[in-house]
Write a protein that holds these residues in place. Structure first.
Motif, PDB file in Angstrom:
ATOM      1  N   ASP A 254       0.813  -1.211   0.000  1.00  0.00           N
ATOM      2  CA  ASP A 254       0.000   0.000   0.000  1.00  0.00           C
ATOM      3  C   ASP A 254       0.853   1.271   0.000  1.00  0.00           C
ATOM      4  O   ASP A 254       0.558   2.236   0.698  1.00  0.00           O
ATOM      5  N   GLY A 255       1.974   1.215  -0.730  1.00  0.00           N
ATOM      6  CA  GLY A 255       2.843   2.381  -0.857  1.00  0.00           C
ATOM      7  C   GLY A 255       3.808   2.593   0.294  1.00  0.00           C
ATOM      8  O   GLY A 255       4.480   3.622   0.352  1.00  0.00           O
ATOM      9  N   MET A 256       3.880   1.633   1.237  1.00  0.00           N
ATOM     10  CA  MET A 256       4.756   1.781   2.411  1.00  0.00           C
ATOM     11  C   MET A 256       5.743   0.625   2.483  1.00  0.00           C
ATOM     12  O   MET A 256       5.475  -0.469   1.991  1.00  0.00           O
ATOM     13  N   PHE A 257       6.887   0.863   3.144  1.00  0.00           N
ATOM     14  CA  PHE A 257       7.817  -0.220   3.451  1.00  0.00           C
ATOM     15  C   PHE A 257       7.056  -1.176   4.367  1.00  0.00           C
ATOM     16  O   PHE A 257       6.520  -0.768   5.401  1.00  0.00           O
ATOM     17  N   HIS A 258       7.016  -2.454   4.008  1.00  0.00           N
ATOM     18  CA  HIS A 258       6.252  -3.406   4.806  1.00  0.00           C
ATOM     19  C   HIS A 258       6.800  -4.809   4.568  1.00  0.00           C
ATOM     20  O   HIS A 258       6.821  -5.285   3.449  1.00  0.00           O
ATOM     21  N   GLY A 259       7.276  -5.455   5.622  1.00  0.00           N
ATOM     22  CA  GLY A 259       7.921  -6.761   5.493  1.00  0.00           C
ATOM     23  C   GLY A 259       9.426  -6.574   5.571  1.00  0.00           C
ATOM     24  O   GLY A 259       9.931  -5.583   6.106  1.00  0.00           O
ATOM     25  N   LYS A 260      10.171  -7.525   5.026  1.00  0.00           N
ATOM     26  CA  LYS A 260      11.633  -7.446   5.073  1.00  0.00           C
ATOM     27  C   LYS A 260      12.146  -6.459   4.031  1.00  0.00           C
ATOM     28  O   LYS A 260      11.692  -6.467   2.889  1.00  0.00           O
ATOM     29  N   GLY A 261      13.120  -5.640   4.459  1.00  0.00           N
ATOM     30  CA  GLY A 261      13.700  -4.686   3.531  1.00  0.00           C
ATOM     31  C   GLY A 261      14.939  -4.024   4.088  1.00  0.00           C
ATOM     32  O   GLY A 261      15.121  -3.943   5.308  1.00  0.00           O
ATOM     33  N   ASP A 262      15.793  -3.555   3.195  1.00  0.00           N
ATOM     34  CA  ASP A 262      17.032  -2.875   3.560  1.00  0.00           C
ATOM     35  C   ASP A 262      16.949  -1.421   3.132  1.00  0.00           C
ATOM     36  O   ASP A 262      16.554  -1.121   2.003  1.00  0.00           O
ATOM     37  N   LEU A 263      17.328  -0.525   4.038  1.00  0.00           N
ATOM     38  CA  LEU A 263      17.432   0.892   3.723  1.00  0.00           C
ATOM     39  C   LEU A 263      18.919   1.204   3.659  1.00  0.00           C
ATOM     40  O   LEU A 263      19.612   1.189   4.667  1.00  0.00           O
ATOM     41  N   LEU A 264      19.420   1.436   2.440  1.00  0.00           N
ATOM     42  CA  LEU A 264      20.841   1.675   2.211  1.00  0.00           C
ATOM     43  C   LEU A 264      21.088   3.178   2.165  1.00  0.00           C
ATOM     44  O   LEU A 264      20.473   3.891   1.374  1.00  0.00           O
ATOM     45  N   LEU A 265      21.996   3.652   3.001  1.00  0.00           N
ATOM     46  CA  LEU A 265      22.285   5.080   3.090  1.00  0.00           C
ATOM     47  C   LEU A 265      23.420   5.458   2.138  1.00  0.00           C
ATOM     48  O   LEU A 265      24.217   4.602   1.751  1.00  0.00           O
ATOM     49  N   PRO A 266      23.518   6.741   1.757  1.00  0.00           N
ATOM     50  CA  PRO A 266      24.509   7.154   0.757  1.00  0.00           C
ATOM     51  C   PRO A 266      25.957   6.829   1.104  1.00  0.00           C
ATOM     52  O   PRO A 266      26.770   6.589   0.220  1.00  0.00           O
ATOM     53  N   ALA A 267      26.307   6.785   2.389  1.00  0.00           N
ATOM     54  CA  ALA A 267      27.691   6.525   2.783  1.00  0.00           C
ATOM     55  C   ALA A 267      28.040   5.037   2.739  1.00  0.00           C
ATOM     56  O   ALA A 267      29.169   4.658   2.999  1.00  0.00           O
TER      57      ALA A 267
ATOM     58  N   ALA B  36      15.839  -4.430   8.129  1.00  0.00           N
ATOM     59  CA  ALA B  36      14.729  -4.309   9.060  1.00  0.00           C
ATOM     60  C   ALA B  36      13.515  -5.118   8.647  1.00  0.00           C
ATOM     61  O   ALA B  36      13.371  -5.520   7.488  1.00  0.00           O
ATOM     62  N   LEU B  37      12.650  -5.304   9.621  1.00  0.00           N
ATOM     63  CA  LEU B  37      11.307  -5.812   9.399  1.00  0.00           C
ATOM     64  C   LEU B  37      10.406  -4.602   9.591  1.00  0.00           C
ATOM     65  O   LEU B  37      10.408  -3.977  10.666  1.00  0.00           O
ATOM     66  N   TRP B  38       9.688  -4.255   8.546  1.00  0.00           N
ATOM     67  CA  TRP B  38       8.893  -3.030   8.539  1.00  0.00           C
ATOM     68  C   TRP B  38       7.415  -3.358   8.725  1.00  0.00           C
ATOM     69  O   TRP B  38       6.932  -4.368   8.216  1.00  0.00           O
ATOM     70  N   ASP B  39       6.708  -2.494   9.418  1.00  0.00           N
ATOM     71  CA  ASP B  39       5.270  -2.617   9.580  1.00  0.00           C
ATOM     72  C   ASP B  39       4.652  -1.271   9.238  1.00  0.00           C
ATOM     73  O   ASP B  39       4.786  -0.309  10.004  1.00  0.00           O
ATOM     74  N   ARG B  40       4.039  -1.203   8.061  1.00  0.00           N
ATOM     75  CA  ARG B  40       3.391   0.031   7.579  1.00  0.00           C
ATOM     76  C   ARG B  40       4.303   1.251   7.662  1.00  0.00           C
ATOM     77  O   ARG B  40       3.935   2.303   8.162  1.00  0.00           O
ATOM     78  N   GLY B  41       5.538   1.072   7.203  1.00  0.00           N
ATOM     79  CA  GLY B  41       6.483   2.179   7.127  1.00  0.00           C
ATOM     80  C   GLY B  41       7.351   2.382   8.352  1.00  0.00           C
ATOM     81  O   GLY B  41       8.225   3.239   8.356  1.00  0.00           O
ATOM     82  N   VAL B  42       7.136   1.602   9.407  1.00  0.00           N
ATOM     83  CA  VAL B  42       7.907   1.744  10.644  1.00  0.00           C
ATOM     84  C   VAL B  42       8.768   0.503  10.844  1.00  0.00           C
ATOM     85  O   VAL B  42       8.271  -0.626  10.766  1.00  0.00           O
TER      86      VAL B  42
END
Length: 172
Positions: free
Chosen positions: A37-50, A56-62
């Motif tokens: 539904d347009g949000m991070f939800h489930g398993k995912g990696d947030l890769l930063l520029p550096a 993380a395990l995400w639940d509705r964007g958190v």
């Protein structure tokens, strides 16, 4: 998978990001993982520029369960953290690859260390210019303006460009 502009590659359902996808944020960070539904939800990696990021395990964007991973692969563990704990002050690369021979210093976790621009400091995630109070990443892209507290900390603790390391020379 659909490519939407230059920011998203992945599934679309009801006009929203859904399923597995890749999303580039305006900050230069990139998310790779499940969306709902347009949000991070489930398993995912947030890769930063550096080069560091969050797994993380995400639940509705958190992020409800997360692990911080440094650019060199070192994973931060809040409960069982044993790196630089006061007793063991080795760099992560020294833990993984061993020490250098005596007389060859390792000044940073990066080997060889980054060459610091003249008049600047290496503050760990980039270079700091005390005249402008700006931190840029190692590719010279803007990261942030340093507040007074960070400015003082960098001046007190970080490696400077104009410090020359004297090598130990044995007596003849």
């Amino acid at each position: 998978m659909e490519l939407i502009g230059d920011r998203y590659l992945g599934g679309i359902m009801r006009g929203r990001m859904e399923g597995y996808g890749y999303y580039s944020l305006p900050t230069g960070a990139e998310y790779r993982g499940s969306l709902w539904d347009g949000m991070f939800h489930g398993k995912g990696d947030l890769l930063l520029p550096a080069g560091d990021g969050y797994r993380a395990l995400w639940d509705r964007g958190v992020a409800t369960q997360r692990k911080y991973i440094f650019a060199d692969g070192l994973e931060y563990e809040e409960e069982k953290w044993r790196y630089c704990d006061g007793y063991d002050r080795r760099f992560y690369t020294e833990i993984c690859s061993g020490f250098k021979p005596p007389g060859i210093p390792q000044l940073t976790n990066l080997d060889p260390p980054k060459i610091i621009p003249e008049g600047c400091y290496d503050c760990g995630d980039g270079f700091y210019d005390p005249k402008t109070r700006v931190v840029v990443d190692y590719k010279r892209k803007f990261l942030r303006n340093a507040d007074d507290e960070e400015h003082e900390w960098i001046l007190r603790t970080c490696r400077r460009a104009w410090v020359i390391t004297a090598e130990h020379k044995p007596k003849p």
